[in-house]
Design a protein around this motif. Structure first.
Motif, PDB file in Angstrom:
ATOM      1  N   GLN A  51       1.050  -1.331  -0.034  1.00 26.63           N
ATOM      2  CA  GLN A  51       0.160  -0.022   0.226  1.00 26.63           C
ATOM      3  C   GLN A  51       0.721   1.331   0.000  1.00 26.63           C
ATOM      4  OE1 GLN A  51      -3.563  -0.265  -0.185  1.00 26.63           O
ATOM      5  NE2 GLN A  51      -2.624   2.109  -0.856  1.00 26.63           N
ATOM      6  N   GLU A  52       1.989   0.839   0.719  1.00 25.56           N
ATOM      7  CA  GLU A  52       2.531   2.161   1.174  1.00 25.56           C
ATOM      8  C   GLU A  52       3.909   2.889   0.194  1.00 25.56           C
ATOM      9  OE1 GLU A  52       5.142   2.077   4.743  1.00 25.56           O
ATOM     10  OE2 GLU A  52       3.283   2.123   5.774  1.00 25.56           O
ATOM     11  N   ASN A  53       3.990   1.747  -1.142  1.00 21.57           N
ATOM     12  CA  ASN A  53       4.972   1.346  -1.931  1.00 21.57           C
ATOM     13  C   ASN A  53       4.466   1.487  -3.350  1.00 21.57           C
ATOM     14  OD1 ASN A  53       8.020   2.148  -1.188  1.00 21.57           O
ATOM     15  ND2 ASN A  53       6.664  -0.072  -0.223  1.00 21.57           N
ATOM     16  N   CYS A  54       3.199   0.973  -3.242  1.00 17.74           N
ATOM     17  CA  CYS A  54       2.343   1.356  -4.772  1.00 17.74           C
ATOM     18  C   CYS A  54       1.444   1.268  -4.568  1.00 17.74           C
ATOM     19  CB  CYS A  54       2.972   0.032  -5.659  1.00 17.74           C
ATOM     20  SG  CYS A  54       2.798  -1.672  -5.122  1.00 17.74           S
ATOM     21  N   GLY A  55       0.668   1.641  -4.210  1.00 16.49           N
ATOM     22  CA  GLY A  55      -0.926   2.099  -3.491  1.00 16.49           C
ATOM     23  C   GLY A  55      -1.610   0.920  -4.090  1.00 16.49           C
ATOM     24  N   MET A  56      -1.507  -0.638  -4.282  1.00 20.24           N
ATOM     25  CA  MET A  56      -2.035  -1.756  -4.291  1.00 20.24           C
ATOM     26  C   MET A  56      -2.229  -2.914  -3.625  1.00 20.24           C
ATOM     27  SD  MET A  56      -0.118  -2.489  -8.352  1.00 20.24           S
ATOM     28  CE  MET A  56       0.153  -1.366  -9.525  1.00 20.24           C
ATOM     29  N   ASN A  57      -3.362  -3.397  -4.079  1.00 23.87           N
ATOM     30  CA  ASN A  57      -3.434  -4.827  -3.050  1.00 23.87           C
ATOM     31  C   ASN A  57      -2.509  -5.959  -3.557  1.00 23.87           C
ATOM     32  OD1 ASN A  57      -4.983  -6.259  -4.424  1.00 23.87           O
ATOM     33  ND2 ASN A  57      -6.733  -5.649  -3.485  1.00 23.87           N
ATOM     34  N   TYR A  58      -2.282  -7.175  -3.052  1.00 24.86           N
ATOM     35  CA  TYR A  58      -0.940  -8.099  -3.664  1.00 24.86           C
ATOM     36  C   TYR A  58      -2.188  -8.585  -4.996  1.00 24.86           C
ATOM     37  CZ  TYR A  58       0.037 -13.390  -4.695  1.00 24.86           C
ATOM     38  OH  TYR A  58       0.785 -14.072  -4.694  1.00 24.86           O
ATOM     39  N   SER A  59      -2.637  -8.700  -5.264  1.00 26.63           N
ATOM     40  CA  SER A  59      -4.150  -9.136  -6.530  1.00 26.63           C
ATOM     41  C   SER A  59      -3.347  -8.443  -7.688  1.00 26.63           C
ATOM     42  CB  SER A  59      -5.457  -9.052  -6.230  1.00 26.63           C
ATOM     43  OG  SER A  59      -5.525 -11.005  -5.279  1.00 26.63           O
ATOM     44  N   GLN A  60      -3.308  -6.910  -7.017  1.00 23.06           N
ATOM     45  CA  GLN A  60      -3.347  -6.301  -7.939  1.00 23.06           C
ATOM     46  C   GLN A  60      -2.140  -5.612  -8.159  1.00 23.06           C
ATOM     47  OE1 GLN A  60      -4.918  -2.421  -5.966  1.00 23.06           O
ATOM     48  NE2 GLN A  60      -6.689  -2.681  -7.178  1.00 23.06           N
ATOM     49  N   PHE A  61      -0.581  -5.767  -7.593  1.00 23.94           N
ATOM     50  CA  PHE A  61       0.066  -6.115  -7.848  1.00 23.94           C
ATOM     51  C   PHE A  61       0.803  -7.551  -8.480  1.00 23.94           C
ATOM     52  CE2 PHE A  61       4.662  -7.238  -6.448  1.00 23.94           C
ATOM     53  CZ  PHE A  61       5.865  -6.177  -6.965  1.00 23.94           C
ATOM     54  N   ILE A  62       0.551  -8.772  -7.878  1.00 24.21           N
ATOM     55  CA  ILE A  62       0.791  -9.506  -9.515  1.00 24.21           C
ATOM     56  C   ILE A  62       0.251  -9.840 -10.522  1.00 24.21           C
ATOM     57  CG2 ILE A  62       0.293 -12.007  -9.775  1.00 24.21           C
ATOM     58  CD1 ILE A  62       2.548 -11.087  -7.424  1.00 24.21           C
ATOM     59  N   ALA A  63      -1.159  -8.806 -11.179  1.00 27.67           N
ATOM     60  CA  ALA A  63      -1.778  -9.120 -11.630  1.00 27.67           C
ATOM     61  C   ALA A  63      -1.113  -7.405 -12.874  1.00 27.67           C
ATOM     62  CB  ALA A  63      -3.294  -8.217 -11.740  1.00 27.67           C
ATOM     63  N   SER A  64      -0.684  -6.706 -12.409  1.00 26.85           N
ATOM     64  CA  SER A  64      -0.137  -5.649 -13.495  1.00 26.85           C
ATOM     65  C   SER A  64       1.391  -6.155 -13.661  1.00 26.85           C
ATOM     66  CB  SER A  64       0.666  -4.072 -12.031  1.00 26.85           C
ATOM     67  OG  SER A  64       1.635  -4.535 -11.288  1.00 26.85           O
ATOM     68  N   TYR A  65       2.336  -7.043 -12.971  1.00 26.21           N
ATOM     69  CA  TYR A  65       3.380  -7.888 -13.717  1.00 26.21           C
ATOM     70  C   TYR A  65       2.910  -8.785 -14.452  1.00 26.21           C
ATOM     71  CZ  TYR A  65       6.716  -5.591 -10.850  1.00 26.21           C
ATOM     72  OH  TYR A  65       7.803  -4.897 -10.399  1.00 26.21           O
ATOM     73  N   ARG A  66       2.005  -9.557 -14.774  1.00 24.22           N
ATOM     74  CA  ARG A  66       1.137 -10.000 -15.813  1.00 24.22           C
ATOM     75  C   ARG A  66       0.884  -9.495 -16.494  1.00 24.22           C
ATOM     76  NH1 ARG A  66      -1.612 -14.411 -11.122  1.00 24.22           N
ATOM     77  NH2 ARG A  66       0.303 -15.693 -10.722  1.00 24.22           N
ATOM     78  N   VAL A  67      -0.378  -8.440 -16.772  1.00 24.00           N
ATOM     79  CA  VAL A  67      -0.653  -7.977 -17.985  1.00 24.00           C
ATOM     80  C   VAL A  67       0.776  -6.865 -18.726  1.00 24.00           C
ATOM     81  CG1 VAL A  67      -1.657  -5.814 -18.383  1.00 24.00           C
ATOM     82  CG2 VAL A  67      -2.543  -7.395 -16.651  1.00 24.00           C
ATOM     83  N   LYS A  68       1.191  -5.999 -18.043  1.00 19.33           N
ATOM     84  CA  LYS A  68       3.017  -5.820 -18.606  1.00 19.33           C
ATOM     85  C   LYS A  68       3.369  -7.382 -19.189  1.00 19.33           C
ATOM     86  CE  LYS A  68       4.522  -3.737 -15.178  1.00 19.33           C
ATOM     87  NZ  LYS A  68       5.426  -3.148 -14.445  1.00 19.33           N
ATOM     88  N   GLU A  69       3.867  -8.490 -19.068  1.00 19.35           N
ATOM     89  CA  GLU A  69       4.599  -9.377 -19.953  1.00 19.35           C
ATOM     90  C   GLU A  69       3.574  -9.855 -21.657  1.00 19.35           C
ATOM     91  OE1 GLU A  69       7.519 -12.385 -20.264  1.00 19.35           O
ATOM     92  OE2 GLU A  69       7.154 -10.690 -19.618  1.00 19.35           O
ATOM     93  N   ALA A  70       1.786 -10.035 -20.830  1.00 17.42           N
ATOM     94  CA  ALA A  70       1.228 -10.349 -21.685  1.00 17.42           C
ATOM     95  C   ALA A  70       0.747  -8.899 -22.430  1.00 17.42           C
ATOM     96  CB  ALA A  70      -0.246 -10.085 -21.108  1.00 17.42           C
ATOM     97  N   ILE A  71       1.480  -8.221 -22.730  1.00 16.87           N
ATOM     98  CA  ILE A  71       1.663  -6.695 -23.484  1.00 16.87           C
ATOM     99  C   ILE A  71       3.028  -7.397 -24.154  1.00 16.87           C
ATOM    100  CG2 ILE A  71       2.449  -4.956 -23.832  1.00 16.87           C
ATOM    101  CD1 ILE A  71      -0.147  -4.080 -21.711  1.00 16.87           C
ATOM    102  N   ARG A  72       3.607  -6.944 -23.623  1.00 14.95           N
ATOM    103  CA  ARG A  72       5.323  -7.352 -24.411  1.00 14.95           C
ATOM    104  C   ARG A  72       5.355  -8.735 -25.176  1.00 14.95           C
ATOM    105  NH1 ARG A  72       6.827  -7.811 -19.129  1.00 14.95           N
ATOM    106  NH2 ARG A  72       7.530  -5.652 -18.277  1.00 14.95           N
ATOM    107  N   LEU A  73       4.570  -9.989 -25.041  1.00 18.20           N
ATOM    108  CA  LEU A  73       3.985 -10.901 -25.719  1.00 18.20           C
ATOM    109  C   LEU A  73       3.828 -10.875 -27.229  1.00 18.20           C
ATOM    110  CD1 LEU A  73       3.966 -13.997 -23.243  1.00 18.20           C
ATOM    111  CD2 LEU A  73       5.986 -13.474 -24.548  1.00 18.20           C
TER     112      LEU A  73
END
Length: 199
Positions: A125-147
C-alpha cells in the motif's frame, strides 16, 4: 401518384441506407484510431516502466534484508528497511519472474520475503498503492503486453500467452487485461502487430 410515392419511399430508403453505411465506416475508423492510440500509449508506458525497473535493479544493492518488519528502529531506518524489502519484492518479480507461476500465493511470497501478512499488505500500500492481487496482475499484464507486441511471438495462441504470464484461466486473463488496457488481448495484438509493420 402511387409510382411517385414509391419512388420517393425508395429514394428515402436508399438515402437512409447510405447514411447508415457512412456512419458505420466513420465509426469504425474512429474506433480503429482510438484503438491504435490506446495500444501505442500502453506499449510506451510498459517500455518506460521496464526502463525504470532496469534502473532500479542496477541501483538496488540486492542485499538480502530479512526480518518481520516490526523491528524497533527510527522513522528513517524503518523507511529504508521498507524500501529494501520492496526492492527485493520487485527484484523477485522482474528477475525471478515469480508472477509467471500460476500456483503463486500471497503466503509463499511473504515467506520468501521473511515478513508477515500485515506488514506485507502495508508495504504494498505504501510503495505502490496496490493490494497483492493488483500487484501480481500488473506484472502479468505487462508480460502479456510484451508477448502480444512481439512479432516473433505471433504464432503463440492467446491461451499460451495467458499461461506464460501466470493467469489461471483465459477468462480471468481477458477480464484483467481489458480492465488494465481498455482493449481485449486479441484486439491489442492485432493493432500492435500492425504498428510494428507500419514502422
Amino acid at each position: 401518384s402511387h409510382q411517385i410515392w414509391m419512388s420517393a419511399a425508395l429514394g428515402m430508403l436508399a438515402l437512409c441506407l447510405f447514411s447508415v453505411i457512412i456512419y458505420m465506416v466513420v465509426s469504425r475508423r474512429r474506433r480503429e484510431k482510438l484503438m491504435r492510440s490506446v495500444v501505442a500509449s500502453t506499449r510506451q508506458t510498459v517500455a518506460a516502466e521496464d526502463k525504470i525497473d532496469s534502473l532500479c535493479l542496477g541501483i538496488s544493492s540486492g542485499t538480502d534484508v530479512s526480518g518481520d518488519g516490526n523491528q524497533h528502529a527510527t522513522s528513517s531506518d524503518k523507511k529504508t528497511h521498507n524500501k529494501d524489502i520492496y526492492d527485493r519484492l520487485c527484484r523477485m518479480m522482474i528477475v525471478d519472474r515469480l508472477y509467471a507461476d500460476k500456483t503463486l500465493t500471497r503466503e509463499s511470497v511473504i515467506e520468501r520475503l521473511g515478513t508477515n501478512r500485515t506488514y506485507f499488505t502495508q508495504l504494498l500500500q505504501e510503495n505502490c498503492g496496490m493490494n497483492y492481487s493488483q500487484f501480481i496482475a500488473s506484472y502479468r499484464v505487462k508480460e502479456a503486453i510484451r508477448l502480444l507486441s512481439d512479432s516473433s511471438r505471433q504464432n503463440l495462441s492467446v491461451q499460451e500467452v495467458c499461461s506464460m504470464c501466470g493467469f489461471g484461466s483465459t477468462s480471468s486473463f481477458y477480464k484483467t487485461f481489458q480492465a488494465s488496457t481498455g482493449v481485449t488481448p486479441v484486439a491489442f495484438r492485432k493493432f500492435s502487430l500492425k504498428q510494428n509493420v507500419d514502422r
